[in-house]
Motif scaffolding. Sequence first.
Motif, PDB file in Angstrom:
ATOM      1  N   ARG A 148       0.826  -1.191   0.000  1.00  0.00           N
ATOM      2  CA  ARG A 148       0.000   0.000   0.000  1.00  0.00           C
ATOM      3  C   ARG A 148       0.867   1.250   0.000  1.00  0.00           C
ATOM      4  NH1 ARG A 148      -4.236   1.229   4.725  1.00  0.00           N
ATOM      5  NH2 ARG A 148      -5.092  -0.763   4.016  1.00  0.00           N
ATOM      6  N   ARG A 149       0.517   2.190  -0.871  1.00  0.00           N
ATOM      7  CA  ARG A 149       1.243   3.448  -0.984  1.00  0.00           C
ATOM      8  C   ARG A 149       0.359   4.649  -0.655  1.00  0.00           C
ATOM      9  NH1 ARG A 149       5.159   1.048  -0.088  1.00  0.00           N
ATOM     10  NH2 ARG A 149       6.788   0.466  -1.554  1.00  0.00           N
ATOM     11  N   GLY A 150      -0.697   4.402   0.099  1.00  0.00           N
ATOM     12  CA  GLY A 150      -1.562   5.484   0.546  1.00  0.00           C
ATOM     13  C   GLY A 150      -2.984   5.345   0.033  1.00  0.00           C
ATOM     14  N   ARG A 151      -3.927   5.910   0.792  1.00  0.00           N
ATOM     15  CA  ARG A 151      -5.333   5.899   0.400  1.00  0.00           C
ATOM     16  C   ARG A 151      -5.931   7.279   0.587  1.00  0.00           C
ATOM     17  NH1 ARG A 151      -7.960   0.226   2.651  1.00  0.00           N
ATOM     18  NH2 ARG A 151      -6.984  -1.113   1.090  1.00  0.00           N
ATOM     19  N   VAL A 152      -6.809   7.644  -0.329  1.00  0.00           N
ATOM     20  CA  VAL A 152      -7.566   8.882  -0.217  1.00  0.00           C
ATOM     21  C   VAL A 152      -9.028   8.552  -0.472  1.00  0.00           C
ATOM     22  CG1 VAL A 152      -5.622  10.308  -0.962  1.00  0.00           C
ATOM     23  CG2 VAL A 152      -7.263   9.479  -2.657  1.00  0.00           C
ATOM     24  N   CYS A 153      -9.909   9.445  -0.042  1.00  0.00           N
ATOM     25  CA  CYS A 153     -11.335   9.222  -0.227  1.00  0.00           C
ATOM     26  C   CYS A 153     -11.994  10.539  -0.586  1.00  0.00           C
ATOM     27  CB  CYS A 153     -11.960   8.641   1.040  1.00  0.00           C
ATOM     28  SG  CYS A 153     -13.736   8.308   0.912  1.00  0.00           S
ATOM     29  N   GLU A 158     -22.260   9.569  -2.736  1.00  0.00           N
ATOM     30  CA  GLU A 158     -21.454   8.366  -2.634  1.00  0.00           C
ATOM     31  C   GLU A 158     -19.990   8.730  -2.418  1.00  0.00           C
ATOM     32  OE1 GLU A 158     -22.248   6.365  -6.319  1.00  0.00           O
ATOM     33  OE2 GLU A 158     -20.643   7.391  -7.399  1.00  0.00           O
ATOM     34  N   TYR A 159     -19.247   7.767  -1.871  1.00  0.00           N
ATOM     35  CA  TYR A 159     -17.829   7.939  -1.605  1.00  0.00           C
ATOM     36  C   TYR A 159     -17.021   7.035  -2.532  1.00  0.00           C
ATOM     37  CZ  TYR A 159     -19.245  10.082   2.848  1.00  0.00           C
ATOM     38  OH  TYR A 159     -19.805  10.892   3.804  1.00  0.00           O
ATOM     39  N   LYS A 160     -15.821   7.509  -2.877  1.00  0.00           N
ATOM     40  CA  LYS A 160     -14.886   6.678  -3.623  1.00  0.00           C
ATOM     41  C   LYS A 160     -13.555   6.666  -2.886  1.00  0.00           C
ATOM     42  CE  LYS A 160     -16.838   6.907  -8.268  1.00  0.00           C
ATOM     43  NZ  LYS A 160     -16.589   7.176  -9.703  1.00  0.00           N
ATOM     44  N   ILE A 161     -13.120   5.473  -2.499  1.00  0.00           N
ATOM     45  CA  ILE A 161     -11.828   5.289  -1.851  1.00  0.00           C
ATOM     46  C   ILE A 161     -10.822   4.876  -2.917  1.00  0.00           C
ATOM     47  CG2 ILE A 161     -10.542   4.078  -0.061  1.00  0.00           C
ATOM     48  CD1 ILE A 161     -13.136   3.566   1.390  1.00  0.00           C
ATOM     49  N   VAL A 162      -9.739   5.628  -3.025  1.00  0.00           N
ATOM     50  CA  VAL A 162      -8.699   5.371  -4.023  1.00  0.00           C
ATOM     51  C   VAL A 162      -7.457   4.876  -3.294  1.00  0.00           C
ATOM     52  CG1 VAL A 162      -7.374   6.347  -5.929  1.00  0.00           C
ATOM     53  CG2 VAL A 162      -9.668   7.235  -5.423  1.00  0.00           C
ATOM     54  N   SER A 163      -7.019   3.691  -3.619  1.00  0.00           N
ATOM     55  CA  SER A 163      -5.871   3.075  -2.960  1.00  0.00           C
ATOM     56  C   SER A 163      -4.728   2.900  -3.962  1.00  0.00           C
ATOM     57  CB  SER A 163      -6.267   1.711  -2.382  1.00  0.00           C
ATOM     58  OG  SER A 163      -5.176   1.102  -1.731  1.00  0.00           O
ATOM     59  N   PHE A 164      -3.521   3.298  -3.554  1.00  0.00           N
ATOM     60  CA  PHE A 164      -2.347   3.186  -4.413  1.00  0.00           C
ATOM     61  C   PHE A 164      -1.458   2.041  -3.930  1.00  0.00           C
ATOM     62  CE2 PHE A 164      -3.733   7.587  -4.684  1.00  0.00           C
ATOM     63  CZ  PHE A 164      -3.770   7.793  -6.052  1.00  0.00           C
ATOM     64  N   PHE A 165      -0.816   1.383  -4.862  1.00  0.00           N
ATOM     65  CA  PHE A 165       0.075   0.275  -4.541  1.00  0.00           C
ATOM     66  C   PHE A 165       1.228   0.267  -5.531  1.00  0.00           C
ATOM     67  CE2 PHE A 165      -3.254  -1.279  -7.349  1.00  0.00           C
ATOM     68  CZ  PHE A 165      -2.544  -1.911  -8.351  1.00  0.00           C
ATOM     69  N   LYS A 217       6.852   2.594  -9.490  1.00  0.00           N
ATOM     70  CA  LYS A 217       5.743   2.892 -10.385  1.00  0.00           C
ATOM     71  C   LYS A 217       4.440   2.492  -9.711  1.00  0.00           C
ATOM     72  CE  LYS A 217       8.454   4.199 -13.763  1.00  0.00           C
ATOM     73  NZ  LYS A 217       8.498   5.594 -14.231  1.00  0.00           N
ATOM     74  N   LEU A 218       3.539   3.449  -9.531  1.00  0.00           N
ATOM     75  CA  LEU A 218       2.345   3.203  -8.751  1.00  0.00           C
ATOM     76  C   LEU A 218       1.202   2.637  -9.592  1.00  0.00           C
ATOM     77  CD1 LEU A 218       2.126   6.311  -6.388  1.00  0.00           C
ATOM     78  CD2 LEU A 218       3.180   4.091  -5.982  1.00  0.00           C
ATOM     79  N   GLY A 219       0.410   1.783  -8.947  1.00  0.00           N
ATOM     80  CA  GLY A 219      -0.848   1.313  -9.489  1.00  0.00           C
ATOM     81  C   GLY A 219      -1.981   1.831  -8.630  1.00  0.00           C
ATOM     82  N   CYS A 220      -3.228   1.563  -9.052  1.00  0.00           N
ATOM     83  CA  CYS A 220      -4.366   2.146  -8.347  1.00  0.00           C
ATOM     84  C   CYS A 220      -5.561   1.210  -8.421  1.00  0.00           C
ATOM     85  CB  CYS A 220      -4.713   3.505  -8.962  1.00  0.00           C
ATOM     86  SG  CYS A 220      -6.181   4.273  -8.283  1.00  0.00           S
ATOM     87  N   GLU A 221      -6.331   1.162  -7.329  1.00  0.00           N
ATOM     88  CA  GLU A 221      -7.599   0.449  -7.295  1.00  0.00           C
ATOM     89  C   GLU A 221      -8.616   1.281  -6.526  1.00  0.00           C
ATOM     90  OE1 GLU A 221      -6.766  -3.325  -5.571  1.00  0.00           O
ATOM     91  OE2 GLU A 221      -6.028  -2.509  -3.678  1.00  0.00           O
ATOM     92  N   ILE A 222      -9.907   1.084  -6.845  1.00  0.00           N
ATOM     93  CA  ILE A 222     -10.974   1.943  -6.338  1.00  0.00           C
ATOM     94  C   ILE A 222     -12.075   1.104  -5.698  1.00  0.00           C
ATOM     95  CG2 ILE A 222     -12.776   3.598  -7.010  1.00  0.00           C
ATOM     96  CD1 ILE A 222     -10.974   4.632  -9.154  1.00  0.00           C
TER      97      ILE A 222
END
Length: 387
Positions: A154-159, A167-174, A188-193
């Motif tokens: 995990r490289r951090g999460r924002v919402c 509605e809310y969207k949580i964006v997580s970086f890895f 190099k970062l990836g992302c999931e929502i």
Amino acid sequence: MERLEEGHEGIQCLSVDLLSNILARLPVRLLGQLMSVSKPWLALISDPHFRKLHRYRAIKSPKLLIVKQATPTDRISSDWGPLHRSLHMYTMDVSNKDVCGTYYTKGITGRHYNGFYMFPSTNLVCYRNGVWEYVCNLVTKEVSSLPRSSFRSRRGRVCGYILATNEYKIVSFFDPDMDLYHPKGGGKLGCEILTLRDGGPVPCSWRQVEDLPQLAALMCRSSAQVNGSMYMIFYRGNTILSFELENEKFKNLGYPQDGHTRHRAGNEENVILAELEGFLCLGYYWKQFSVMTISMLADLEREIWVKKYSISLYEIGKEIMILGLSYLPLTNENGEILIKLFGSRAVLYNIKDKSFRRVGDPSFVYDHYNYEKFDLYFERFFILGKQ
């Protein structure tokens, strides 16, 4: 109410529009009680148009949210720390300095508790207990578990919160290279929502985003939501990353180039993003001078930044670490900037008077196991649901 019911011109005689305007000013917990007054009131408060009106009014009158992690004085300790801790969550009306009440208190037992974090301006608080992660909705006092990510790095999460759709969207970086090929990470970062919709349920899995710009960075340092977009800065990053919440599009944004907030290696801990007065702002803290300069993004399309404030923090202290900034409007011509500090009570800076006042519990003892975090709180009808 009894006196009004006796007359012919009681509250029942008010038009639906006028009654909606009155009720939209009330807190969610009180509206929940008023829904049982009568069937017409139940239908009115449950109406999507009324809920939307309430949401738009709530953004104009935020409260201050205080979340305190406390450990009992008679705590039983282990090699991993106390076996019992609790989270106490309060809201405070900053205009009269009154505490509005405890919205939620959660006792957490077990040596694998990993602490909590807050998503700015969302009313959501998350905490980890071992490999499991939980999200708490302060308005409804719901707690639900979040699905586990497929990636370890995990490289951090924002919402972010979408006002129009509630509605809310949580964006997580890895870092996919760290998981697959490079134990130390490729950078190099990836992302999931994860999308949280009103009424639930919480999705059982994350969905991966493919069009994330090639961003070589270490960890998300700070984030802010402005006009439907999330903005993020990263350790070892050289741009500000923008994410439009509704269409889920990413793009890069340049830093201010005014000589004061110029981003360069070694000063990432001094840079903070914030939404102030409806604009994206970047605060830069000069430790050697105890001064924080705040630049405002005046033109998003042309990426024009202007220096907005210069705040001397000498009376607050020289050895401080700023964790975040928020804006609380007081009048049309005045407001306060909430300065979140590490290991200390937060500070409210009055823009017009250029004065400071601290908030939080003055008797609270800060240490590794006891600390407070501060943010903004908005009244929202939102049902989290279960996974």
